[in-house]
Design a protein around this motif. Structure first.
Motif, PDB file in Angstrom:
ATOM      1  N   PHE A 157      52.177   1.091  43.102  1.00 33.80           N
ATOM      2  CA  PHE A 157      51.750   1.105  44.439  1.00 33.80           C
ATOM      3  C   PHE A 157      50.940   2.732  44.003  1.00 33.80           C
ATOM      4  O   PHE A 157      52.148   3.794  44.138  1.00 33.80           O
ATOM      5  N   MET A 158      49.953   2.738  45.104  1.00 36.32           N
ATOM      6  CA  MET A 158      49.325   4.194  45.097  1.00 36.32           C
ATOM      7  C   MET A 158      48.376   3.705  46.525  1.00 36.32           C
ATOM      8  O   MET A 158      47.226   2.903  46.366  1.00 36.32           O
ATOM      9  N   SER A 159      48.253   4.470  47.197  1.00 33.91           N
ATOM     10  CA  SER A 159      46.993   5.110  48.115  1.00 33.91           C
ATOM     11  C   SER A 159      46.736   6.319  48.242  1.00 33.91           C
ATOM     12  O   SER A 159      47.888   7.509  48.188  1.00 33.91           O
ATOM     13  N   THR A 194      48.167  11.079  49.967  1.00 35.12           N
ATOM     14  CA  THR A 194      49.165   9.610  48.840  1.00 35.12           C
ATOM     15  C   THR A 194      50.178   9.836  49.390  1.00 35.12           C
ATOM     16  O   THR A 194      51.078  10.196  48.977  1.00 35.12           O
ATOM     17  N   ILE A 195      50.166   8.497  49.256  1.00 35.19           N
ATOM     18  CA  ILE A 195      51.323   7.507  48.714  1.00 35.19           C
ATOM     19  C   ILE A 195      52.378   6.815  48.051  1.00 35.19           C
ATOM     20  O   ILE A 195      50.984   6.141  47.501  1.00 35.19           O
ATOM     21  N   LYS A 196      52.235   7.447  47.292  1.00 39.10           N
ATOM     22  CA  LYS A 196      52.956   6.308  45.275  1.00 39.10           C
ATOM     23  C   LYS A 196      54.768   6.176  45.786  1.00 39.10           C
ATOM     24  O   LYS A 196      55.204   6.807  45.924  1.00 39.10           O
ATOM     25  N   LEU A 197      54.390   5.131  45.097  1.00 40.62           N
ATOM     26  CA  LEU A 197      55.801   4.097  44.727  1.00 40.62           C
ATOM     27  C   LEU A 197      56.176   3.961  43.888  1.00 40.62           C
ATOM     28  O   LEU A 197      55.106   3.022  42.624  1.00 40.62           O
ATOM     29  N   MET A 198      56.920   4.426  43.178  1.00 36.28           N
ATOM     30  CA  MET A 198      57.576   3.928  41.676  1.00 36.28           C
ATOM     31  C   MET A 198      58.750   3.022  41.468  1.00 36.28           C
ATOM     32  O   MET A 198      59.674   3.149  42.814  1.00 36.28           O
ATOM     33  N   ILE A 212      41.581   2.550  48.716  1.00 33.21           N
ATOM     34  CA  ILE A 212      42.334   2.806  48.242  1.00 33.21           C
ATOM     35  C   ILE A 212      43.319   2.625  47.381  1.00 33.21           C
ATOM     36  O   ILE A 212      44.589   3.723  47.742  1.00 33.21           O
ATOM     37  N   TYR A 213      43.548   1.626  46.802  1.00 30.70           N
ATOM     38  CA  TYR A 213      45.229   1.303  46.227  1.00 30.70           C
ATOM     39  C   TYR A 213      44.600   1.564  45.603  1.00 30.70           C
ATOM     40  O   TYR A 213      43.527   1.051  44.033  1.00 30.70           O
ATOM     41  N   THR A 214      46.082   1.359  44.536  1.00 33.19           N
ATOM     42  CA  THR A 214      46.211   1.589  43.191  1.00 33.19           C
ATOM     43  C   THR A 214      47.339   0.145  42.890  1.00 33.19           C
ATOM     44  O   THR A 214      48.690   1.299  43.511  1.00 33.19           O
ATOM     45  N   THR A 215      47.440  -0.805  42.373  1.00 35.01           N
ATOM     46  CA  THR A 215      48.615  -1.397  42.253  1.00 35.01           C
ATOM     47  C   THR A 215      49.213  -2.544  41.322  1.00 35.01           C
ATOM     48  O   THR A 215      48.215  -2.159  40.096  1.00 35.01           O
ATOM     49  N   THR A 216      50.073  -2.141  41.007  1.00 35.69           N
ATOM     50  CA  THR A 216      50.420  -3.733  39.582  1.00 35.69           C
ATOM     51  C   THR A 216      49.516  -5.284  40.310  1.00 35.69           C
ATOM     52  O   THR A 216      49.006  -5.614  41.155  1.00 35.69           O
ATOM     53  N   PRO A 217      50.161  -6.422  39.939  1.00 34.78           N
ATOM     54  CA  PRO A 217      49.011  -7.374  39.742  1.00 34.78           C
ATOM     55  C   PRO A 217      49.433  -7.836  40.740  1.00 34.78           C
ATOM     56  O   PRO A 217      48.369  -8.984  41.252  1.00 34.78           O
ATOM     57  N   GLU A 218      50.457  -7.582  41.357  1.00 33.54           N
ATOM     58  CA  GLU A 218      50.991  -8.572  42.544  1.00 33.54           C
ATOM     59  C   GLU A 218      50.381  -7.366  43.570  1.00 33.54           C
ATOM     60  O   GLU A 218      51.380  -7.786  43.983  1.00 33.54           O
ATOM     61  N   ARG A 219      50.029  -6.685  43.629  1.00 31.58           N
ATOM     62  CA  ARG A 219      49.519  -6.163  44.793  1.00 31.58           C
ATOM     63  C   ARG A 219      51.180  -5.063  45.668  1.00 31.58           C
ATOM     64  O   ARG A 219      50.501  -5.175  46.824  1.00 31.58           O
ATOM     65  N   GLY A 220      51.776  -4.766  44.644  1.00 31.56           N
ATOM     66  CA  GLY A 220      52.646  -4.071  45.290  1.00 31.56           C
ATOM     67  C   GLY A 220      53.884  -5.070  45.887  1.00 31.56           C
ATOM     68  O   GLY A 220      55.100  -3.948  46.085  1.00 31.56           O
ATOM     69  N   ARG A 221      53.867  -5.697  45.643  1.00 29.00           N
ATOM     70  CA  ARG A 221      54.757  -7.158  45.747  1.00 29.00           C
ATOM     71  C   ARG A 221      55.685  -6.689  44.487  1.00 29.00           C
ATOM     72  O   ARG A 221      55.308  -6.643  43.545  1.00 29.00           O
ATOM     73  N   LYS A 241      53.083  -2.143  67.105  1.00 31.61           N
ATOM     74  CA  LYS A 241      52.459  -2.820  68.359  1.00 31.61           C
ATOM     75  C   LYS A 241      53.852  -2.775  69.187  1.00 31.61           C
ATOM     76  O   LYS A 241      54.115  -2.591  70.166  1.00 31.61           O
ATOM     77  N   SER A 242      55.395  -2.939  68.867  1.00 36.84           N
ATOM     78  CA  SER A 242      56.326  -3.309  69.642  1.00 36.84           C
ATOM     79  C   SER A 242      57.111  -2.605  69.525  1.00 36.84           C
ATOM     80  O   SER A 242      57.745  -2.328  70.367  1.00 36.84           O
ATOM     81  N   THR A 243      56.807  -1.073  69.008  1.00 34.66           N
ATOM     82  CA  THR A 243      58.267  -0.419  68.929  1.00 34.66           C
ATOM     83  C   THR A 243      56.951   1.055  68.743  1.00 34.66           C
ATOM     84  O   THR A 243      57.718   2.008  69.402  1.00 34.66           O
ATOM     85  N   GLY A 244      56.244   1.332  69.073  1.00 33.03           N
ATOM     86  CA  GLY A 244      55.553   2.909  68.404  1.00 33.03           C
ATOM     87  C   GLY A 244      55.418   3.231  67.246  1.00 33.03           C
ATOM     88  O   GLY A 244      54.761   4.172  66.638  1.00 33.03           O
ATOM     89  N   LYS A 245      55.876   2.911  66.399  1.00 34.45           N
ATOM     90  CA  LYS A 245      56.504   3.361  64.858  1.00 34.45           C
ATOM     91  C   LYS A 245      55.298   3.028  63.569  1.00 34.45           C
ATOM     92  O   LYS A 245      55.013   1.232  63.523  1.00 34.45           O
ATOM     93  N   THR A 246      55.063   3.782  63.133  1.00 33.01           N
ATOM     94  CA  THR A 246      54.232   3.658  61.875  1.00 33.01           C
ATOM     95  C   THR A 246      54.666   3.591  61.239  1.00 33.01           C
ATOM     96  O   THR A 246      54.851   4.199  60.551  1.00 33.01           O
ATOM     97  N   ILE A 247      54.555   1.427  59.995  1.00 32.32           N
ATOM     98  CA  ILE A 247      54.814   1.848  59.191  1.00 32.32           C
ATOM     99  C   ILE A 247      53.684   1.647  58.267  1.00 32.32           C
ATOM    100  O   ILE A 247      52.721   0.825  58.122  1.00 32.32           O
ATOM    101  N   GLN A 248      53.746   2.489  56.818  1.00 32.06           N
ATOM    102  CA  GLN A 248      51.945   2.254  56.052  1.00 32.06           C
ATOM    103  C   GLN A 248      52.669   1.471  55.014  1.00 32.06           C
ATOM    104  O   GLN A 248      53.732   1.396  53.893  1.00 32.06           O
ATOM    105  N   LYS A 249      52.224  -0.176  54.707  1.00 34.69           N
ATOM    106  CA  LYS A 249      52.813  -0.334  53.554  1.00 34.69           C
ATOM    107  C   LYS A 249      52.183  -0.633  52.308  1.00 34.69           C
ATOM    108  O   LYS A 249      51.549  -0.365  51.851  1.00 34.69           O
ATOM    109  N   SER A 250      53.225  -0.497  51.524  1.00 36.26           N
ATOM    110  CA  SER A 250      53.428  -0.671  50.537  1.00 36.26           C
ATOM    111  C   SER A 250      53.179  -1.304  49.833  1.00 36.26           C
ATOM    112  O   SER A 250      53.363  -1.967  48.380  1.00 36.26           O
ATOM    113  N   PHE A 251      52.892  -2.630  50.192  1.00 34.14           N
ATOM    114  CA  PHE A 251      51.929  -3.937  49.626  1.00 34.14           C
ATOM    115  C   PHE A 251      50.011  -4.405  50.091  1.00 34.14           C
ATOM    116  O   PHE A 251      50.543  -3.964  51.585  1.00 34.14           O
TER     117      PHE A 251
END
Length: 580
Positions: A273-275, A262-266, A317-326, A298-308
């Motif tokens: 946002f929550m996945s 789980t990833i949760k953003l307050m 898998i998402y629970t978000t605000t109406p702004e879809r995490g923006r 693809k350019s760095t090999g680092k994996t960022i999981q977006k919270s939007f």
């Protein structure tokens, strides 16, 4: 109950707070309690978690280590019947699917051998179909199994990267994989996830981060019992902002990098946002390319999981605000952000940071690709340039993408003009068609095919000739051209015994390779009769195990191998051997 050994990887003080809302348990999806029989008896650790991010898909099960060896007994987790058996040189390799009375199916993949009962059925079907690859469904009760019954031996077959058991639990209706940790698992894990970094994104034309219209990557550090941004930087933002997190989990003695539950953003104390990796359908798994920052990986090999959430990302898998995490920032307003990252056992890692809204600087975004044409993600798109064409069906993209198409003069790699179809770092969800006109001098030429070019290397892309054009079907953006492959695949006998006497050998091994398009088909015959040879794509080997070869001992044996690559180039090998 069998115990999985999970070593605590961190000697430091650990933040391990259990929140019922973040802890995975059976009640999350109203799943029944199921104390199933663990499928392995040998000591094991987890080397791959459910929902872990892989190339182009989410991991659909749990990987259990087998001490870098094969041949450990795999037993059925409960009563049921075999509903499906699949055999392939790629993917799951040799796999058994068992349906259980409670509505779930267990899956055991990358096996080395099936049990004698199952192997006899599989081998007979392979001879009937004259094919090593197999995918067969069975009727309820046709192959019953009991809880704890031997069904296979662990292996390294198919696309496996090393010996292990890939284990899944699926809903039988719809074959939807769900997180096996919903059910009671004999796992101990007290190690919380690791937060490695965040990335902050400007999401519209007027957005800036510290005066720039480019995303900002900031590493994280651990001290005083929690994570912090390195250097505690000031973050000044304007416009619409998104954030993402680079995070992993560890489980096991080998420091295996696993996925997050789980990833949760307050934002300002409100859940933004929550996945949650509870489950997904296979037709949804490619949306992983929208869940992550695809171009950055693809350019760095680092994996960022977006919270939007991109506007055409349909993962459930998402629970978000109406702004879809923006985050719509306002000048003079402060934003307190906090990440809670959880593994399946309730271990939590936390990262807090601040952003401050400022007035937008028009100069900061001046000239930032505003002149480009963009493709709408929901609608089909077609382009033609001097008869070079690309046709995308609706819903091919997750968000709007720059319509970058270009004809480039060839530089000697491949044939003719190159067709640049978008940028390589653009993820495409659906298959689309590329049409490349064939120059008159190459029409009818043997071995003509489609190819892609990346980092100066030519790769096979396939295709078929239609009305004087090469039509390529793909899901990858990049540079495409024509190529010719007239080199047949190679065949070589490997490890032959003295005097070609295989009487004391387990198998006959043959190496088959192709330098461009790859092996398309193979057939092996002994004394004119089709014989079952396993194909191990990783080692480029055909292995004829004598336990499965239907030959008469004590007579002269003639082995003939016929192979073909994907553009029709053929090779054959004929050898004589002894088997008493």
């Amino acid at each position: 109950m069998h115990t999985i050994l999970i070593r605590c990887l961190s000697p430091r003080v650990i933040l391990a707070i259990t929140f019922l809302s973040l802890t995975l348990n059976a009640s999350t999806g109203n799943y029944p309690q199921w104390n199933f029989h663990f499928p392995l008896s040998n000591p094991t650790t987890i080397s791959g978690s459910f929902g872990e991010i892989r190339t182009g898909h989410f991991h659909a099960g749990i990987d259990f280590t087998t001490d870098q060896r094969t041949g450990f007994p795999i037993t059925a987790i409960d009563d049921g019947y075999v509903i499906r058996i699949a055999v392939s040189p790629t993917g799951y390799g040799k796999a058994v699917y068992i349906a259980h009375p409670n509505g779930y199916t267990s899956v055991y993949a990358h096996c080395e051998w099936f049990s004698d009962k199952i192997d006899a059925i599989v081998t007979e079907l392979q001879y009937q179909k004259k094919s090593f690859a197999l995918d067969v469904n069975f009727q309820p009760g046709e192959i019953p199994v009991k809880r704890g019954e031997l069904i296979a031996l662990s292996g390294n077959s198919g696309g496996s990267g090393g010996p292990h058991l890939h284990f899944e639990v699926r809903e039988t209706d719809g074959e939807r994989p769900i997180n096996p940790h919903f059910f009671e698992m004999p796992v101990t894990d007290e190690t919380p996830p690791v937060i490695e970094a965040i990335r902050i994104y400007p999401l519209d034309e007027g957005s800036t981060i510290n005066g720039s219209s480019q995303p900002l990557y900031i590493p994280a550090v651990f001290h005083d019992g929690r994570y912090h941004l390195k250097g505690n930087p000031d973050i000044m933002v304007s416009g619409t902002i998104g954030v993402g997190v680079q995070t992993i989990d560890y489980a096991g003695e080998n420091w295996r990098r696993n996925g997050i539950y789980t990833i949760k953003l307050m934002v300002n104390s409100s859940q933004w946002f929550m996945s949650s990796m509870d489950g997904f359908h296979f037709h949804e798994t490619r949306y992983v390319n929208s869940h992550i920052d695809y171009a950055f990986r693809k350019s760095t090999g680092k994996t960022i999981q977006k919270s939007f959430v991109d506007e055409n990302n349909r993962l459930p898998i998402y629970t978000t605000t109406p702004e879809r995490g923006r985050i719509q920032t306002q000048p003079g307003k402060s934003y307190d952000l906090e990440y809670d990252i959880a593994d399946p056992y309730g271990n939590i890692s936390r990262l807090s940071f601040k952003m401050k809204g400022i007035e937008a600087d028009p100069e900061a975004t001046k000239g930032a690709e505003q002149h480009l044409l963009y493709i709408d993600p929901f609608n089909p798109y077609f382009i033609s340039m001097d008869n070079f064409k690309a046709r995308f069906p609706a819903n091919s993209f997750y968000t709007k993408v720059p319509a970058v198409f270009e004809l480039i003069p060839g530089n000697g790699i491949g044939i003719g003009t190159y067709f640049k179809v978008l940028s390589e770092d653009v993820p495409v969800h659906n298959y689309f068609d590329i049409t490349i006109p064939i120059p008159d001098e190459y029409k009818g030429v043997k071995g003509l095919t489609g190819a892609s070019i990346s980092k100066g290397k030519l790769s096979y892309a396939g295709g078929k000739v239609e009305d004087g054009n090469m039509k390529i079907r793909t899901r990858e953006a990049g540079i495409y051209c024509l190529a010719i492959d007239t080199v047949p695949p190679t065949i070589k006998l490997v490890g032959a015994p003295a005097g070609m006497d295989y009487s004391n050998n387990e198998k006959i091994s043959i190496e088959i390779k192709d330098d461009f398009s790859g092996i398309d088909s193979y057939n092996c015959y002994i004394n004119g009769e089709w014989m079952l040879f396993d194909y191990d794509l990783k080692s480029n080997r055909l292995n004829g195990f004598f336990r499965n070869l239907r030959i008469k001992p004590g007579v002269p044996q003639v082995l003939e191998v016929q192979i073909s690559d994907k553009v029709g180039n053929k090779s054959s090998l004929t050898v004589e051997f002894k088997y008493k």
